[in-house]
Design a protein around this motif. Structure first.
Motif, PDB file in Angstrom:
ATOM      1  N   TRP A 288       8.757   2.783  -6.730  1.00 37.96           N
ATOM      2  CA  TRP A 288       9.426   1.484  -6.875  1.00 37.96           C
ATOM      3  C   TRP A 288       9.522   0.715  -5.562  1.00 37.96           C
ATOM      4  O   TRP A 288       9.590  -0.505  -5.558  1.00 37.96           O
ATOM      5  N   ILE A 289       9.490   1.408  -4.453  1.00 37.63           N
ATOM      6  CA  ILE A 289       9.673   0.747  -3.160  1.00 37.63           C
ATOM      7  C   ILE A 289       8.335   0.403  -2.496  1.00 37.63           C
ATOM      8  O   ILE A 289       8.289  -0.326  -1.526  1.00 37.63           O
ATOM      9  N   ALA A 290       7.248   0.909  -3.051  1.00 40.48           N
ATOM     10  CA  ALA A 290       5.923   0.710  -2.459  1.00 40.48           C
ATOM     11  C   ALA A 290       5.232  -0.517  -3.043  1.00 40.48           C
ATOM     12  O   ALA A 290       5.448  -0.893  -4.196  1.00 40.48           O
ATOM     13  N   ASP A 291       4.394  -1.131  -2.235  1.00 40.36           N
ATOM     14  CA  ASP A 291       3.541  -2.222  -2.691  1.00 40.36           C
ATOM     15  C   ASP A 291       2.650  -1.705  -3.818  1.00 40.36           C
ATOM     16  O   ASP A 291       2.075  -0.617  -3.711  1.00 40.36           O
ATOM     17  N   LYS A 292       2.550  -2.456  -4.897  1.00 38.56           N
ATOM     18  CA  LYS A 292       1.825  -1.992  -6.093  1.00 38.56           C
ATOM     19  C   LYS A 292       0.346  -1.710  -5.815  1.00 38.56           C
ATOM     20  O   LYS A 292      -0.201  -0.711  -6.279  1.00 38.56           O
ATOM     21  N   ARG A 293      -0.304  -2.584  -5.068  1.00 37.35           N
ATOM     22  CA  ARG A 293      -1.726  -2.375  -4.764  1.00 37.35           C
ATOM     23  C   ARG A 293      -1.916  -1.165  -3.856  1.00 37.35           C
ATOM     24  O   ARG A 293      -2.863  -0.392  -4.028  1.00 37.35           O
ATOM     25  N   ASP A 294      -1.039  -1.011  -2.892  1.00 33.95           N
ATOM     26  CA  ASP A 294      -1.138   0.140  -1.993  1.00 33.95           C
ATOM     27  C   ASP A 294      -0.868   1.443  -2.739  1.00 33.95           C
ATOM     28  O   ASP A 294      -1.502   2.465  -2.475  1.00 33.95           O
ATOM     29  N   TRP A 295       0.076   1.397  -3.694  1.00 36.89           N
ATOM     30  CA  TRP A 295       0.365   2.593  -4.500  1.00 36.89           C
ATOM     31  C   TRP A 295      -0.862   2.973  -5.329  1.00 36.89           C
ATOM     32  O   TRP A 295      -1.210   4.140  -5.446  1.00 36.89           O
ATOM     33  N   ALA A 296      -1.523   1.960  -5.889  1.00 38.08           N
ATOM     34  CA  ALA A 296      -2.729   2.224  -6.678  1.00 38.08           C
ATOM     35  C   ALA A 296      -3.828   2.822  -5.791  1.00 38.08           C
ATOM     36  O   ALA A 296      -4.532   3.740  -6.205  1.00 38.08           O
ATOM     37  N   ALA A 297      -3.959   2.318  -4.567  1.00 41.84           N
ATOM     38  CA  ALA A 297      -4.958   2.870  -3.645  1.00 41.84           C
ATOM     39  C   ALA A 297      -4.607   4.316  -3.277  1.00 41.84           C
ATOM     40  O   ALA A 297      -5.493   5.168  -3.181  1.00 41.84           O
TER      41      ALA A 297
END
Length: 134
Positions: A114-123
């Motif tokens: 929840w605290i991470a950037d969505k695109r970075d989490w996907a990467a």
């Protein structure tokens, strides 16, 4: 030359919306403190705290994959937790959680989706899947 499943650097940033919300709160609280006739110490410091948190959320990395390490940085201060990755280790993303699997033992990694950037989490998830398949 690095293997494909071990990128030189993968940076996971904080979700920008959290940083922007903190800065907006700092502006609102600062304006309220400025127009009120009486300001307490907490009321005067709250905008500074929110502004500081907003800047941190917008500028500091949340985590970094660097070669054979997964590094999770503390929000405030210089603290960090380093997870060393060996050749046979797998990284599993299950729901909101990340696990390091070594010799059949699962260790929860201190990362929250929840605290991470969505695109970075996907990467990060893609990196973990590639690493597990290798």
């Amino acid at each position: 030359m690095r293997a494909r499943n071990h990128p030189a650097r993968l940076r996971v940033r904080y979700d920008k919306r959290i940083g922007i919300a903190c800065l907006a709160a700092a502006i609102v609280l600062g304006a309220l403190a400025a127009i009120s006739g009486h300001v307490t110490l907490v009321g005067a410091l709250a905008p500074v705290w929110f502004c500081g948190f907003g800047v941190v959320f917008l500028t500091r990395p949340y985590a970094l994959v660097d070669g054979q390490e997964l590094i999770v940085y503390a929000l405030i201060g210089s603290g960090r937790e380093t997870y060393r990755l060996e050749g046979g280790d797998a990284v599993a993303m299950e729901g909101k959680h990340v696990f390091l699997i070594r010799n059949g033992t699962r260790r929860k990694v201190a990362l929250a989706r929840w605290i991470a950037d969505k695109r970075d989490w996907a990467a990060l998830r893609d990196w973990g899947e590639r690493r597990t398949q290798a």
